[in-house]
Enzyme design. Structure first.
Site, PDB file in Angstrom:
ATOM      1  N   LEU A  65       0.797  -1.221   0.000  1.00 34.00           N
ATOM      2  CA  LEU A  65       0.000   0.000   0.000  1.00 34.00           C
ATOM      3  C   LEU A  65       0.835   1.279   0.000  1.00 34.00           C
ATOM      4  O   LEU A  65       0.303   2.360  -0.153  1.00 34.00           O
ATOM      5  CB  LEU A  65      -0.962   0.011   1.197  1.00 34.00           C
ATOM      6  CG  LEU A  65      -2.058  -1.071   1.179  1.00 34.00           C
ATOM      7  CD1 LEU A  65      -2.932  -0.962   2.420  1.00 34.00           C
ATOM      8  CD2 LEU A  65      -2.907  -0.981  -0.085  1.00 34.00           C
ATOM      9  N   ASN A  96       7.139  -3.371   2.232  1.00 31.39           N
ATOM     10  CA  ASN A  96       7.934  -2.538   1.332  1.00 31.39           C
ATOM     11  C   ASN A  96       7.460  -1.088   1.305  1.00 31.39           C
ATOM     12  O   ASN A  96       7.005  -0.550   0.311  1.00 31.39           O
ATOM     13  CB  ASN A  96       7.953  -3.124  -0.086  1.00 31.39           C
ATOM     14  CG  ASN A  96       6.578  -3.204  -0.716  1.00 31.39           C
ATOM     15  OD1 ASN A  96       5.597  -3.463  -0.028  1.00 31.39           O
ATOM     16  ND2 ASN A  96       6.491  -3.003  -2.016  1.00 31.39           N
ATOM     17  N   ASP A 306      -1.180  -9.952  -5.467  1.00 27.75           N
ATOM     18  CA  ASP A 306       0.143  -9.325  -5.406  1.00 27.75           C
ATOM     19  C   ASP A 306       0.024  -7.844  -5.773  1.00 27.75           C
ATOM     20  O   ASP A 306       0.802  -7.295  -6.553  1.00 27.75           O
ATOM     21  CB  ASP A 306       1.144 -10.029  -6.322  1.00 27.75           C
ATOM     22  CG  ASP A 306       2.592  -9.707  -5.929  1.00 27.75           C
ATOM     23  OD1 ASP A 306       2.824  -9.356  -4.763  1.00 27.75           O
ATOM     24  OD2 ASP A 306       3.481  -9.803  -6.802  1.00 27.75           O
ATOM     25  N   GLY A 325       5.588  -4.246 -10.936  1.00 30.48           N
ATOM     26  CA  GLY A 325       4.397  -4.244 -10.100  1.00 30.48           C
ATOM     27  C   GLY A 325       3.130  -3.884 -10.838  1.00 30.48           C
ATOM     28  O   GLY A 325       3.146  -3.097 -11.790  1.00 30.48           O
TER      29      GLY A 325
END
Length: 417
Positions: A65, A96, A306, A325
């Site tokens: 997030l 992360n 993910d 991502g």
């Protein structure tokens, strides 16, 4: 809150009411009654939606997030709203952020930000300080503060001895270690799957060996140490085979696969669209089919979105330089119904709770009300307006979807999309 849910088909493969159409009476956080044609009552809100289906609340084992530090990508408040409207009542938050969630105060910070929300947020603590792979982080303190597992998101533990010590250390409190598996030396400067497509596009490839070698190494370490290991977002046929054999030999290993690896292949990269740049990379059709088979035969324990929001400045650039991502919460269910039956999807979106120590509430009278609402039959196309996240880096833009999420009920709160 007082609520009556009307004519909901309950999807609960191991439950009392599987495939039955029922009304449910909810008072606060508790299921008071399940039956047919329950009478309307004063002060009760009623929900009646087209082709309404209901299951146990979904759990996503890998969600990023941004906050703290990368609020321009996503905030915890909006991220949890996205999760709710995407059907997830619980998420495991990856560490992360900036700073990395590697100590007790950081775990407490994200839990406080999520307090009194309809969606349960469960922090994953970094396995190593700063996720730098040099020294173990404060695992016991983070466990006591509420961390449910430990791993360095998207980073391989290069030091095999450090992974060994970590697996031994967490056994004192029955902890779970997450080991992202990708040999950085073999990966090198690769950005896509090594194969025909990478050659055709002139992009440096990442061979499947980069993943498989680390999966094999990590399983050997687990065999030596004992304990519990989770291998996230596997992407190759050989990884499925290695984990299947390890389970047959009695090792306590689980694994997940990302939605995009089940649906998409490297053939989609023909236009160099950086929304499709993910780690591990999209593989070829042979590996994609093996992943689906791994889901169906039970080798792959859970499916994850993910979800990883990336701001446009780090995505809209040369393919080699763009960050890995994709966001995935909003599109997860609609994408999966293209390839898997609803019962399997629900199982793979709830099974992960057992691995991560999250309570999986039964759908029965007296139990906690923790539901996902959906219609499995609607067909639609995923467009930019369907992206609820602050970042818009979806690999599924323009893809066909089947099934629509209506929302969730959890912690005494109703959220509808």
């Amino acid at each position: 809150m007082k609520l009556i849910i009307r004519n909901a088909t309950i999807i609960d493969p191991n439950g009392l009411h599987h495939n039955q159409k029922r009304d449910l009476k909810i008072v606060g956080k508790t299921i008071e009654k399940i039956g047919l044609n329950l009478p309307s009552e004063k002060d009760f809100e009623e929900i009646s939606l087209e082709n309404l289906h209901l299951s146990k609340g979904w759990f996503d084992s890998s969600v990023s997030l941004g906050e703290p530090g990368f609020e321009d990508r996503e905030t915890i408040t909006n991220g949890l709203l996205v999760a709710a409207k995407s059907g997830f009542t619980s998420i495991a938050l990856q560490p992360n952020s900036f700073p990395v969630i590697d100590n007790q105060s950081q775990v407490q910070f994200v839990k406080e930000k999520a307090r009194n929300n309809a969606v349960n947020l469960f922090p994953i603590g970094a396995l190593t300080k700063g996720s730098e792979g040099n020294d173990l982080a404060e695992l016991v303190d983070m466990k006591n503060a509420g961390a449910i597992a430990f791993g360095d998101y998207g980073r391989n533990i290069t030091n095999a001895n450090l992974l060994k010590i970590g697996l031994q250390y967490v056994q004192d409190f029955n902890g779970l270690v997450i080991a992202f598996s990708q040999d950085e030396k073999i990966k090198g400067s690769g950005v896509v799957h090594e194969g025909v497509v990478s050659t055709r596009l002139g992009l440096k490839g990442i061979p499947t060996l980069a993943e498989e070698l680390m999966v094999a190494r990590n399983l050997f370490i687990l065999e030596y140490t004992g304990g519990k290991l989770h291998i996230p977002t596997i992407s190759t046929a050989k990884s499925v085979e290695l984990i299947k054999d390890a389970k047959a030999n009695g090792l306590k290993v689980t694994c997940s696969v990302a939605v995009h690896h089940l649906l998409l292949t490297d053939e989609k990269l023909i236009e160099f669209d950086t929304r499709l740049k993910v780690s591990p990379p999209l593989r070829d059709e042979k590996n994609r089919k093996a992943l689906i088979e791994g889901v169906l035969d039970g080798t792959i324990d859970m499916i994850t979105s993910d979800h990883n929001p990336i701001d446009i400045e780090h995505k809209k650039m040369e393919f080699d330089l763009a960050k890995n991502g994709t966001i995935g919460l909003e599109s997860a269910f609609g994408a999966l119904l293209n390839i898997l039956p609803p019962d399997v999807i629900i199982s793979k979106l709830t099974n992960g709770k057992a691995t991560f120590g999250v309570e999986n509430h039964e759908i029965k009278e007296g139990a906690s009300a923790d539901f996902t609402f959906f219609n499995p039959n609607l067909e639609w196309t995923f467009r930019k307006e369907n992206m609820l996240s602050k970042s818009k880096n979806s690999a599924f833009l323009g893809e066909k979807m089947i099934g629509k999420v209506y929302g969730i009920y959890n912690n005494g709160k109703l959220v509808l999309a």
